[in-house]
Design a protein around this motif. Structure first.
Motif, PDB file in Angstrom:
ATOM      1  N   ALA A 114       0.834  -1.195   0.000  1.00 13.99           N
ATOM      2  CA  ALA A 114       0.000   0.000   0.000  1.00 13.99           C
ATOM      3  C   ALA A 114       0.873   1.252   0.000  1.00 13.99           C
ATOM      4  N   ARG A 115       1.963   1.207   0.790  1.00 10.95           N
ATOM      5  CA  ARG A 115       2.861   2.374   0.841  1.00 10.95           C
ATOM      6  C   ARG A 115       3.549   2.578  -0.507  1.00 10.95           C
ATOM      7  N   GLU A 116       3.946   1.463  -1.114  1.00 16.35           N
ATOM      8  CA  GLU A 116       4.568   1.572  -2.433  1.00 16.35           C
ATOM      9  C   GLU A 116       3.576   2.139  -3.445  1.00 16.35           C
ATOM     10  N   ALA A 117       2.328   1.708  -3.312  1.00 17.78           N
ATOM     11  CA  ALA A 117       1.297   2.171  -4.250  1.00 17.78           C
ATOM     12  C   ALA A 117       1.168   3.689  -4.202  1.00 17.78           C
ATOM     13  N   LEU A 137      -1.010  -2.568  -7.251  1.00 14.79           N
ATOM     14  CA  LEU A 137      -0.441  -2.830  -5.924  1.00 14.79           C
ATOM     15  C   LEU A 137      -1.513  -2.746  -4.839  1.00 14.79           C
ATOM     16  N   VAL A 138      -2.398  -1.751  -4.970  1.00 18.49           N
ATOM     17  CA  VAL A 138      -3.460  -1.618  -3.965  1.00 18.49           C
ATOM     18  C   VAL A 138      -4.321  -2.879  -3.972  1.00 18.49           C
ATOM     19  N   LYS A 139      -4.629  -3.330  -5.163  1.00 15.58           N
ATOM     20  CA  LYS A 139      -5.448  -4.540  -5.296  1.00 15.58           C
ATOM     21  C   LYS A 139      -4.748  -5.722  -4.628  1.00 15.58           C
ATOM     22  N   LYS A 140      -3.459  -5.869  -4.970  1.00 18.22           N
ATOM     23  CA  LYS A 140      -2.683  -6.994  -4.465  1.00 18.22           C
ATOM     24  C   LYS A 140      -2.582  -6.940  -2.932  1.00 18.22           C
ATOM     25  N   SER A 141      -2.499  -5.726  -2.399  1.00 15.00           N
ATOM     26  CA  SER A 141      -2.317  -5.588  -0.946  1.00 15.00           C
ATOM     27  C   SER A 141      -3.599  -5.931  -0.188  1.00 15.00           C
ATOM     28  N   GLY A 142      -4.716  -5.947  -0.880  1.00  8.26           N
ATOM     29  CA  GLY A 142      -5.972  -6.260  -0.204  1.00  8.26           C
ATOM     30  C   GLY A 142      -6.497  -5.108   0.640  1.00  8.26           C
ATOM     31  N   THR A 143      -5.957  -3.894   0.413  1.00  8.74           N
ATOM     32  CA  THR A 143      -6.411  -2.759   1.223  1.00  8.74           C
ATOM     33  C   THR A 143      -7.399  -1.881   0.454  1.00  8.74           C
ATOM     34  N   ALA A 144      -7.743  -2.277  -0.759  1.00  8.10           N
ATOM     35  CA  ALA A 144      -8.635  -1.437  -1.567  1.00  8.10           C
ATOM     36  C   ALA A 144      -9.954  -1.202  -0.837  1.00  8.10           C
ATOM     37  N   ILE A 185      -6.802   5.627  -6.605  1.00 13.66           N
ATOM     38  CA  ILE A 185      -6.214   4.290  -6.604  1.00 13.66           C
ATOM     39  C   ILE A 185      -7.016   3.312  -5.751  1.00 13.66           C
ATOM     40  N   GLY A 186      -8.204   3.727  -5.324  1.00 12.84           N
ATOM     41  CA  GLY A 186      -9.081   2.735  -4.710  1.00 12.84           C
ATOM     42  C   GLY A 186      -9.337   2.896  -3.220  1.00 12.84           C
ATOM     43  N   TYR A 187      -8.911   4.010  -2.605  1.00 16.21           N
ATOM     44  CA  TYR A 187      -9.240   4.229  -1.203  1.00 16.21           C
ATOM     45  C   TYR A 187     -10.403   5.220  -1.099  1.00 16.21           C
ATOM     46  N   LYS A 188     -10.970   5.296   0.107  1.00  9.77           N
ATOM     47  CA  LYS A 188     -11.979   6.325   0.360  1.00  9.77           C
ATOM     48  C   LYS A 188     -11.323   7.349   1.281  1.00  9.77           C
ATOM     49  N   ALA A 189     -10.856   8.436   0.671  1.00 11.38           N
ATOM     50  CA  ALA A 189     -10.051   9.376   1.445  1.00 11.38           C
ATOM     51  C   ALA A 189     -10.870  10.579   1.896  1.00 11.38           C
TER      52      ALA A 189
END
Lengths: 322, 309, 569
Positions: free
Chosen positions: C331-334, C393-400, C428-432
């Protein structure tokens, strides 16, 4: 009568007390604002913070801290800022007060003159073309956000036109009247006009309504029957009665403005008055200054309310029971 | 009538905001568009334009194109379409103004009637609360509350309001103005209570609840309704002032006040960003005030009301 | 360890002070390599009043407490330590030169003992002569007044732990030993410290009269030894500095003679009116950063009055590595891949005012070796974001889909960066959501783990030029204090093996700085490429805007513009 005054004063004191508690609680409930950490500096160690917390009495229970603060504010008068350490709150307010007073007094003269003239002209010409025009201008003045008007004034006088017709407008700021009365007025003229616009609109509208009511009263009919001229009736009779509510309204507004309600005007024009002081201390979450400024402001509002109430009680005995 | 027409026009225009943004301007007014470009008279230009003169310092957003298809009023410092934001911002400004006026008038009517009807301790306590809120300068109270609430949100038992929620400015503004409406309602109720028909109802043993809802409420309601358009205008102005002090509506959402605030940083180079929402506020508030005068004349020709401060 | 943010100020300085930018007497620098450069005094320019503008005051005037560059910039002309940074323009301004001491100290006992000989005959601005007793009292006072860094920088002095526990009775017995007859001051440390002289050269190391009370003096001026002295301080109107009547030049490199008769810092103007006043010549200089919508106007019309200097500072996004979603490396890399540093540069004022960066240490700093991970290209300079990779990466991290709160400051630039970050996170897929806080609160708020801040906008300005001032201070375990407002390791990043390497690098700095800095460079690279606790944004530049006719602009990389060197005559 004396009983009424005493009751009124007691409730005024009660209101002041509640406000002080309220301000105190709001700011100690704010997360992420540990005054000790802020006083200690950017990367102080826990030991240093603990030392500061103790030195400033911040490790005491809340009621004691409140009492200490009140003691420093009102009795010792040596309460000092959390941000500008060593800078006393009371002198800060006494230095800011003349700025606010200059702003509000000047604006008050302008809005009373414009408001009363506008109201009288509208009432005298009711039903004619000029009346709705004045009333529309009044509504428009009431509907403009004061801070926005101020920014627009800044844009016009400091922006593109600053090098031509508005070259005489100085950059925002304040010059004390004792230093140069001319510069004082020059620096304040735009803030005066901005602040006065809103109130002139209100006063013209209220006065017109009062005048129209008064012109339907019996004593006016009597005067008319006596053959007095319409102008004389309006100025001598109707206006005199209609000014009473205007004056009481003025008392309340003036009190509130002196107390810091001119905050937005002061912020927009960079006038270092009580409003700006409050605003910057709120931004810094500098509790002692906020407390001082809010108590000062509340004092004027409460005082104005009490004075107006008591004056009314003199004039109208029925109010005393309420 | 003109006022009502203008209001309806403004309402319609804010309702079509999504349609405008999506289908005409093809823009998303809530995402940053720092590297975006747009086409002006056949040339592709960046939305944020670096200064090329002098030392080359500064980046300026594109100015008004006066073309409804893109950047009618130019862009803000995030490269977003100001006109699209203006339409969306109007939704929030009107929504907050209206809802907070409903809450404010509702709460004020209830409290004012309770204080005026029951008198005694209830009246004393409520009146002192009004005094306190009244004496606490409006913006100070609003700013203090906002500072706290914006960091932590509002937690009242099961009710949780997030820090970015629209309900925060609504609740704050509504609370601040309760005394403005509650005091006259209280006065009116007190005088009603002395009137024969209420005295008669009390004498006949009707419950307080029944008297309040069947006798007092119908007589105080017109005054509250008279206040309503004025309070909407009032609250909208206050919302814009709070947003101007950046404690109202939170980004990326917009209200007219937040757009003015965004525009202040561009006042001297792109004045329209701050001017346009201000003009919208003035037009709306003027219409509401005129409407308020009309409502007053219709309901209560003799009422003396203080205009919106 | 100083943080200065732009609304109050600035902090430290340039690698590229191009000679062309410096107006006045650059040529007057007598660059004799043996003694190093110092400013040459030109008496014909003496006199007049320099008016500086600042929107607000900088807090207490006490040099042992104040930690703002706003006042550090004034202390350079009012106070002296045993040693000082060289008061010149350019790179030499990072040199340490003897000030109240006759020469740089003799270091013995394996780097643990520093011996200074105090100059004779120097007087405070109250007429008293400076003695070794004053030096001793000044070090004790650091603990009595709860100096912000008493527990870190100065904790290595023998006896410091007792002083930290009981400040009121601080003696530093065995730590600061004085010999009045020989005018010698000896400082003993518990362990060698490569940065000790830097820590003495900043204003905290000022020598004050022994009679100065042991508490924060606030707005009451304390006598000093500099060319100027504070006359009065009113945080709502102005701060006044006048010539110190007892001042005589002893080492122009450390404390040169100043030009103006009086220096005023005037408070409470709006930043907009500050620009107008400097334009109109009603004031000589403004402290606050120039508002972005005036930049183009100034750079076009007033180019000759603007001075642009690179700052040794990094603006960055701190991600909390201990709570979701950024406890996940992917997630940080993303975020690193997605955040466009060039866009951030635009928000700061364009490529002439900031340069994008991928690393912790700023360019020109000891230990700086350029590299750039997590970008579109592969070079060591930043080429652009890779949004597709970030989304994957976000998808892969499972944090989306997780909610993320961005905490930024309410001032224009920081808020704009926060809004942009919010927009990036959403894309990138978060709710900010964005939480803007007043600049004064935000810095402490994001440090406290109790506030559960996930990601925040912040910046760091150097205290003195040493790699540890970034890497160790901001990213070592010892700087992470859960539950405290003063936990400057905002990411909460703690890695034992990197900590060991940092300690090793610090030790190396004492014996072999070249090797030490090479190790720091490795640490910089490892932290970012392996753990990515930050998204470095850019290294900013500073613009000084001076009025027409104000001469002799000198820019020290340590203390910024030398206010006492300005010519108004």
């Amino acid at each position: 009568m004396l009983g009424f005054i005493i009751r009124r004063l007691i409730s005024a004191i009660l209101v002041m007390f509640s406000i002080s508690v309220l301000v105190f609680l709001i700011f100690f409930a704010t997360p992420g604002v540990d005054p000790a950490a802020r006083i200690a500096g950017r990367s102080a160690s826990p030991a240093i913070i603990a030392q500061v917390r103790h030195a400033f009495g911040l490790d005491r229970p809340l009621p004691i801290r409140w009492a200490l603060m009140m003691d420093h504010l009102f009795i010792k008068q040596d309460l000092s800022s959390y941000v500008n350490i060593g800078s006393r709150v009371v002198p800060q307010i006494t230095q800011a007060a003349p700025v606010t007073l200059s702003l509000v007094a000047g604006a008050a003269v302008i809005w009373m003159v414009i408001g009363v003239t506008g109201g009288v002209i509208a009432a005298a010409n009711r039903g004619k073309f000029i009346d709705p025009v004045i009333m529309f201008i009044g509504i428009a003045a009431v509907s403009v956000p004061a801070y926005w008007l101020g920014e627009v004034v800044n844009l016009i006088t400091q922006g593109g036109l600053h090098h031509s017709i508005f070259a005489w407008v100085p950059p925002s700021g304040y010059v004390p009247i004792t230093q140069s009365p001319g510069q004082w007025a020059l620096h304040l003229i735009m803030p005066w006009l901005t602040l006065a616009a809103l109130y002139a609109g209100i006063y013209a509208r209220v006065l017109r309504a009062e005048l129209v009511n008064a012109l339907n009263e019996d004593y006016v009919r009597t005067a008319r029957a006596k053959g007095l001229s319409e102008r004389r009736i309006l100025i001598r009779h109707a206006l005199r009665c209609s000014l009473i509510p205007i004056v009481s309204l003025f008392g309340l507004d003036f009190g509130a403005l002196i107390g810091g309600a001119a905050l937005l005007t002061e912020v927009v024009f960079g006038l270092p008055g009580v409003g700006l002081l409050t605003y910057t201390s709120l931004q810094n979450l500098d509790l002692p200054v906020i407390m001082g400024a809010v108590m000062y402001g509340a004092f004027f509002v409460v005082l104005a309310n009490a004075v107006v109430d008591i004056a009314y009680a003199f004039l109208d005995p029925r109010v005393r029971i309420a | 009538m003109i006022a009502l027409g203008v209001l309806i026009l403004i309402l319609l225009s804010v309702i079509v905001a999504p349609f405008y943004a999506h289908d005409i301007a093809h823009t998303n007014p809530f995402t940053s568009n720092l590297n975006g470009t747009t086409v002006i008279s056949g040339r592709t230009v960046p939305v944020l334009q670096p200064n090329t003169q002098g030392l080359g310092l500064g980046v300026t957003p594109i100015g008004p194109t006066w073309d409804f298809r893109h950047y009618f009023l130019g862009a803000d410092n995030q490269g977003r379409d100001v006109f699209a934001r203006l339409l969306y911002g109007g939704r929030n400004s009107l929504f907050i103004g209206t809802v907070s006026a409903i809450i404010c008038c509702g709460v004020a009517a209830v409290l004012g009637m309770l204080a005026g009807y029951f008198g005694g301790v209830i009246d004393w306590v409520l009146s002192r609360i009004f005094d306190i809120v009244w004496a606490f300068p409006v913006y100070l109270l609003a700013i203090s509350l906002s500072v706290v609430l914006l960091t932590s949100g509002l937690n009242l038992g099961p009710v949780h309001v997030g820090p970015g929620s629209l309900w925060l400015p609504i609740v704050i503004i509504a609370a601040v103005y309760v005394p403005y409406v509650a005091r006259p309602v209280r006065g009116l109720t007190m005088s009603l209570r002395e009137r024969e028909f209420i005295q008669a109802a009390i004498g006949s043993g009707a419950s307080d609840w029944r008297i309040l809802t069947k006798e007092v409420l119908p007589n105080t309601l017109p005054s509250v309704i008279v206040f309503f358009p004025l309070m909407v205008a009032f609250n909208m102005l206050t919302e814009s002032a709070l947003s101007f002090l950046s404690i109202g509506v939170q980004p990326p959402a917009a209200s007219w006040g937040t757009i003015i605030n965004d525009g202040l940083g561009l006042l001297y180079t792109r004045p329209w960003v701050a001017l346009a929402p201000g003009i919208m506020i003035v037009i709306t508030a003027v219409s509401l005030n005129i409407l308020g005068d009309g409502v007053r004349d219709a309901f209560d020709p003799k009422a003396k009301l203080r205009g919106a401060v | 360890m100083k943080f200065r943010s732009r609304w109050l100020g600035v902090a430290s300085a340039s690698a590229l002070v191009a000679a062309s930018l410096v107006t006045g007497a650059m040529g007057a620098q007598a660059s004799t390599p043996s003694t190093g450069p110092a400013l040459t005094y030109q008496p014909s320019h003496a006199g007049g009043t320099v008016k500086l503008l600042a929107s607000s005051a900088g807090g207490t005037l006490d040099p042992q407490v104040n930690y703002t560059l706003q006042y550090w910039q004034l202390y350079q002309a009012t106070y002296d330590g045993l040693v000082s940074f060289r008061k010149v323009s350019g790179k030499a301004s990072f040199d340490i030169v003897p000030d109240l001491a006759v020469a740089l100290p003799k270091v013995t006992n394996g780097g643990k003992t520093y011996t200074f000989v105090l100059r004779k005959g120097i007087k405070f601005s109250n007429g008293q002569t400076v003695t070794v007793k004053d030096v001793q009292a000044s070090f004790q006072r650091l603990f009595k007044v709860a100096n912000p860094n008493a527990g870190s920088w100065y904790a290595g002095i023998v006896g410091a732990s007792a002083c930290l526990a009981k400040p009121a009775t601080c003696t530093l017995t065995g730590g600061v030993v004085v010999n009045p007859s020989k005018n010698i001051v000896t400082i003993n440390l518990t362990a060698p410290d490569a940065e000790f002289l830097d820590q003495l050269a900043v204003p905290f190391g000022s020598i004050l009269p022994a009679s100065t009370p042991g508490h924060d003096m606030g707005t009451t001026p304390i006598p000093g030894t500099g060319a100027y002295m504070f006359k009065s301080d009113n945080p709502n109107t102005k701060l006044v500095m006048v010539r110190n009547p007892y001042f005589k030049v002893w080492n122009a490199a450390a404390q040169p003679q100043g030009y103006p008769k009086e220096i005023d810092e005037i408070f409470s103007n709006t930043v907009e009116s500050e620009v107008t006043m400097v334009e109109n010549g009603q004031a000589n200089w403004m402290f606050d950063p120039i508002p972005s919508d005036r930049l183009a106007e100034l750079s076009n019309k007033y180019a000759s009055q603007l001075h642009v200097n690179t700052l040794t500072s990094t603006w960055y996004i701190a991600m909390n590595v201990n709570i979701a979603p950024f406890n996940n490396l992917l997630a940080r890399e993303a975020v690193n891949y997605a955040f466009d540093k060039n866009a951030a540069v635009k928000l700061y004022g364009g490529t002439k005012l900031a340069s994008p960066t991928c690393q912790i240490l700023p360019p020109g700093f000891p230990g700086y070796q350029p590299f750039c991970a997590f970008q579109k290209g592969t070079g060591s300079t930043y080429s652009g974001p890779d949004l597709a990779k970030a989304k994957a990466l976000v998808k892969k991290s499972g944090t989306a889909g997780m909610s993320v709160g961005v905490v930024a400051q309410t001032d224009t630039v920081d808020l704009a960066l926060g809004q942009y970050l919010q927009s990036v996170l959403n894309s990138i897929g978060y709710k900010a959501t964005l939480k803007p806080l007043s600049p004064n609160i935000q810095f402490n708020y994001i440090q406290n783990t109790n506030n559960k801040v996930q990601i925040s906008e912040t910046q760091w300005y150097q205290d003195y030029p040493a790699a540890s001032d970034f890497l160790k201070i901001l990213l070592s375990c010892s700087q992470f204090h859960p539950g405290s407002d003063n936990s400057i390791n905002i990411s909460g990043f703690c890695n034992k093996s990197l900590d060991a390497q940092m300690n090793q690098a610090e030790t190396l700095m004492l014996t072999n700085p070249t090797k030490g800095n090479a190790l720091w460079a490795q640490i910089d690279k490892q932290i970012m490429t392996k753990y990515a606790p930050w998204v470095p944004e850019f290294n900013p530049k500073l613009i000084d805007f001076i009025s027409k006719g104000t001469g002799n602009y000198q820019f020290s990389k340590q203390f910024y513009m030398l206010v006492d060197q300005l010519w108004v005559k």
